[in-house]
Design an enzyme around this catalytic site. Structure first.
Site, mmCIF file in Angstrom:
data_model
loop_
_atom_site.group_PDB
_atom_site.id
_atom_site.type_symbol
_atom_site.label_atom_id
_atom_site.label_comp_id
_atom_site.label_asym_id
_atom_site.label_seq_id
_atom_site.Cartn_x
_atom_site.Cartn_y
_atom_site.Cartn_z
ATOM 1 N N GLU B 55 -2.363 -6.385 -10.186
ATOM 2 C CA GLU B 55 -1.375 -6.400 -10.535
ATOM 3 C C GLU B 55 -0.419 -7.216 -10.018
ATOM 4 O OE1 GLU B 55 -2.798 -3.541 -10.544
ATOM 5 O OE2 GLU B 55 -3.557 -3.718 -12.937
ATOM 6 N N PHE B 117 -3.382 10.530 -20.147
ATOM 7 C CA PHE B 117 -3.631 10.099 -18.296
ATOM 8 C C PHE B 117 -3.302 8.284 -18.671
ATOM 9 C CE2 PHE B 117 -7.611 7.213 -17.115
ATOM 10 C CZ PHE B 117 -7.627 7.476 -15.856
ATOM 11 N N GLN B 118 -3.121 8.130 -17.926
ATOM 12 C CA GLN B 118 -2.413 7.045 -17.416
ATOM 13 C C GLN B 118 -1.188 6.391 -18.604
ATOM 14 O OE1 GLN B 118 -5.789 4.033 -16.934
ATOM 15 N NE2 GLN B 118 -5.947 3.983 -14.987
ATOM 16 N N LYS B 167 -1.826 1.527 -27.646
ATOM 17 C CA LYS B 167 -3.800 0.963 -27.310
ATOM 18 C C LYS B 167 -3.890 0.599 -29.250
ATOM 19 C CE LYS B 167 -8.530 2.320 -26.084
ATOM 20 N NZ LYS B 167 -9.123 3.518 -25.502
ATOM 21 N N MET B 476 11.593 -10.396 11.116
ATOM 22 C CA MET B 476 13.190 -10.796 10.426
ATOM 23 C C MET B 476 14.051 -9.483 11.334
ATOM 24 S SD MET B 476 15.816 -12.496 9.910
ATOM 25 C CE MET B 476 15.097 -13.947 8.582
#
Lengths: 164, 565
Positions: B55, B117-118, B167, B476
């Site tokens: 993602e 869930f999720q 959803k 750096m």
């Protein structure tokens, strides 16, 4: 110079709007002395009154950053002389029968009221500006404050001016 | 036209809404709570979606698309981990004011708040890093929300807007109907410029002998490069461009001073410290530009600030003249009235500084220097490529040695400083600009943060030229440890990095390597001739540091010139 400021914010009555406002204060290090939210004269909108402390530059940033939130419609700094500001406090104080007359005397002077009496304590409702509420709390402290709940300041501009 | 009585799902509403907004390509990654949305894509040839491999790759690609085209970038992810994987990219876009619409799925409304869930409360998580966020509770709100999201993202001070779709909402049916005009009472895109403030600026310019313009990303976002050039020419004011402003003013222009700040040029930093008038145009006085604030521009009698965001005025630096509005509009008006500053001898002094203290490094015939690689890339592409960078030394060398001539040709994470941005952003830039040369410049550290997107380049034949400046360390960080932490080197060795050429080839992308000047030129020219994607690894020494450098806590004139001196 750091001073107290009262800011009136007109917001969309959306879920999460209080979180957006309080989150902004937290993230940018602005302080919140009190915050009140409730319905206002127009359906779908709420009015928040925030009391904060900061110097002029901080105040300017608070106003500008608040106004950037999409759900914020209007931001106004309410000047002390141009607003009516009130807070309500409920003070549960120990009140043995012998002490009650003294307490009632204080309540009368402050134009507060007794809204509940139990066998050993009473609840006093006080309405006023910040100084008045602080003063009555200080006076009642000697009797023993069992519980205290304050609403925080809400405010409107005086006269014809309006935060709309 | 569709039958008015037709019922469509929230997913179909979404796809049609995105197409109506002119979305060319969505970068995304599917998952359980966006199944209906992905289902709606099946058999829809108009809707283009690119499946990234993470993602984070999707949102950086959307960001690169947006920065390079000026159009809104769009990415899509599922709930929970899909959404939280976007957070870095959202913050990246927010800090650099990049217009992105981020769409996430969420768990069905019936189980929201139950730690399903999720499930992740992504609207809350992203509140401080989005311009606005929506949780769509009813499909009937979705058409309006899509319109508002695009409008908010790409007007005013631009930024990312999140749309979180549970959803069940993505499968909820609604009758389509024409939506009304956008009504956002609390939102004003660009305020109309206050002409009296601009007039004050014009007056201050005519009184000024040592003026300097600090031009930032706002010039690019507002498409105001031409106006900036005309303004600088007319007022005879030298221009320094911040990291986000690079390309907003052509580097070949006689009045250009280079980049200011921590790794800015001697000419730019000296000009700021000696200027009697500072004009910030779409720059927010970032700490990497101003360095120690109480020693910033000590000679300035006046500071003027042109910005679309009123909250930037006076945020960091006391401002005397505040021109709030769209930069293009402010400058277009200013050009009609402005006269020249009394800057003749000032310009002479500054041009003299440019020639006396140019950006330099100790070149070598035996060792390939990273700065040389950047100079070579600049020269061979005539400053015409779209360049993306990651974060670190190579980013600063790119800013210093690539001669940008056009706006929207440097895409780099300035505000957030996001490693992993450099490569996926180039994929988005290439998709938005199929006919341009897109070069992605990375270090060996950042390349490994989003290397999985090589797959996307390979399968879609996205012809990005991927450069890896491999110095085998986190350069750096090493530079700071060396110079500021008494050379106590800690966890900067990147031993165990893959063979980047083989890595590219494993994904089906051509890989080339160079370790000498001659190999570098050959490999690079070979890369430019290659039609598809190609990765070129330049092996460079780990000792090089970026100069000039102003240490944190020092003022802009306290530059360490390093090899330049």
């Amino acid at each position: 110079m750091i001073k107290k400021h009262t800011i009136s914010v007109l917001v969309n009555d959306q879920p999460g709007v209080l979180q957006r406002v309080s989150g902004l204060f937290g993230r940018r290090g602005f302080n919140i002395d009190s915050i009140t939210v409730g319905n206002c004269e127009e359906a779908g909108l709420s009015r928040m009154v925030i009391v904060t402390a900061g110097d002029d530059r901080t105040l300017e940033q608070i106003e500008k950053q608040l106004f950037k939130l999409i759900d914020v419609l209007k931001v106004n700094h309410l000047k002390d002389h141009a607003m009516v500001a009130r807070e309500l406090a409920l003070i549960k104080v120990k009140a043995e029968p012998l002490k009650r007359p003294e307490i009632v005397g204080i309540v009368d002077v402050f134009r507060a009221s007794i809204v509940d009496i139990g066998s050993a304590d009473m609840i006093i409702q006080a309405v006023g500006d910040l100084d008045k509420i602080n003063a009555i709390i200080d006076l009642l402290r000697v009797y023993g404050i069992v519980e205290l709940s304050r609403t925080g300041t809400t405010a409107l501009m005086r006269g014809n001016a309006a935060v709309k | 036209m569709m039958n008015k009585a037709e019922q469509i799902t929230g997913s179909e509403v979404l796809l049609r809404g995105l197409l109506a907004e002119g979305v060319e390509c969505v970068f995304g990654y599917p998952g359980g709570n966006v199944l209906y949305i992905y289902d709606a894509m099946v058999g829809n040839p108009d809707f283009k979606h690119i499946l990234t491999r993470h993602e984070q790759g999707a949102i950086h690609a959307a960001d690169g698309y947006a920065r390079s085209t000026g159009k809104v970038g769009v990415c899509l992810a599922t709930s929970g981990p899909g959404a939280t994987n976007l957070v870095t990219g959202i913050a990246t876009a927010y800090m650099d004011s990049v217009p992105i619409v981020v769409i996430t799925g969420n768990v069905p409304t019936a189980v929201m708040g139950t730690d399903a869930f999720q499930e992740a409360d992504i609207v809350s998580i992203t509140m401080p890093i989005t311009k606005h966020g929506y949780l769509v509770r009813d499909v009937h709100d979705l058409p309006r929300i899509i319109q508002e999201a695009f409008y908010i993202a790409n007007t005013g001070r631009k930024g990312p807007v999140l749309i979180d779709i549970p959803k069940d909402v993505s499968n909820q049916l609604m009758r389509i109907q024409p939506s009304g005009p956008i009504q956002l009472r609390g939102y004003k895109g660009a305020p109309q410029p206050d002409r009296t403030e601009v007039d004050k600026l014009i007056q201050a310019i005519t009184e000024s002998e040592k003026p300097v313009i600090i031009a930032g990303g706002g010039v690019v976002h507002s498409n105001a490069s031409q106006e900036l050039i005309a303004f600088a020419d007319r007022t005879r004011i030298p221009v320094t461009t911040t990291l986000q402003g690079l390309g907003g003013f052509p580097s070949a222009h006689e009045l250009w001073l280079g980049m200011p700040g921590m790794h800015g040029t001697y000419a730019a930093n000296t000009a700021i410290q000696n200027a009697d008038l500072i004009i910030s145009i779409g720059s927010r006085f970032d700490d990497r530009v101003t360095m120690r604030l109480d020693g910033f521009a000590p000679q300035a009698k006046k500071v003027a600030h042109i910005d679309i965001d009123p909250a930037e005025i006076g945020k960091n630096v006391r401002t005397d003249i505040a021109c709030i509005g769209d930069i293009q509009a402010v400058l277009a008006y200013a050009i009609t009235k402005a006269g020249p500053a009394r800057s003749g001898s000032w310009i002479e002094e500054i041009v003299n500084n440019k020639t006396r203290y140019p950006l330099q490094y100790k070149d070598s015939d035996t060792v390939l220097k990273p700065q040389y690689v950047l100079e070579m890339i600049s020269e061979t592409t005539n400053g015409e490529a779209i360049i993306t960078t990651d974060v670190g030394q190579h980013q600063m060398w790119t800013a210093q040695f690539y001669k940008f001539n056009h706006p929207r040709s440097l895409l780099t994470s300035g505000g957030l400083g996001t490693m992993g941005y450099g490569f996926p952003s180039a994929i988005g830039a290439q998709i938005g600009n199929p006919d341009r040369l897109v070069v992605s410049i990375n270090g060996d550290g950042g390349m490994q943060m989003c290397a999985q997107e090589l797959a996307v380049c390979a399968i879609h034949n996205i012809p990005v030229k991927i450069v890896v400046i491999n110095n085998q360390v986190l350069g750096m960080v090493k530079q700071w440890q060396e110079l500021i932490h008494d050379n106590r080197l800690s966890h900067i060795e990147l031993a165990g990095s893959p063979d980047f050429v083989k890595l590219a080839e494993a994904y089906g992308v051509r890989g080339l390597r160079a370790g000498t000047k001659q190999e570098a030129l050959e490999a690079w020219q070979e890369a430019l001739r290659t039609l598809g994607p190609v990765l070129v690894e330049f092996t460079v020494p780990s000792e090089e540091n970026v100069y000039p450098m102003v240490f944190s806590g020092d003022t802009l004139d306290q530059m360490k010139l390093g090899d330049m001196a």
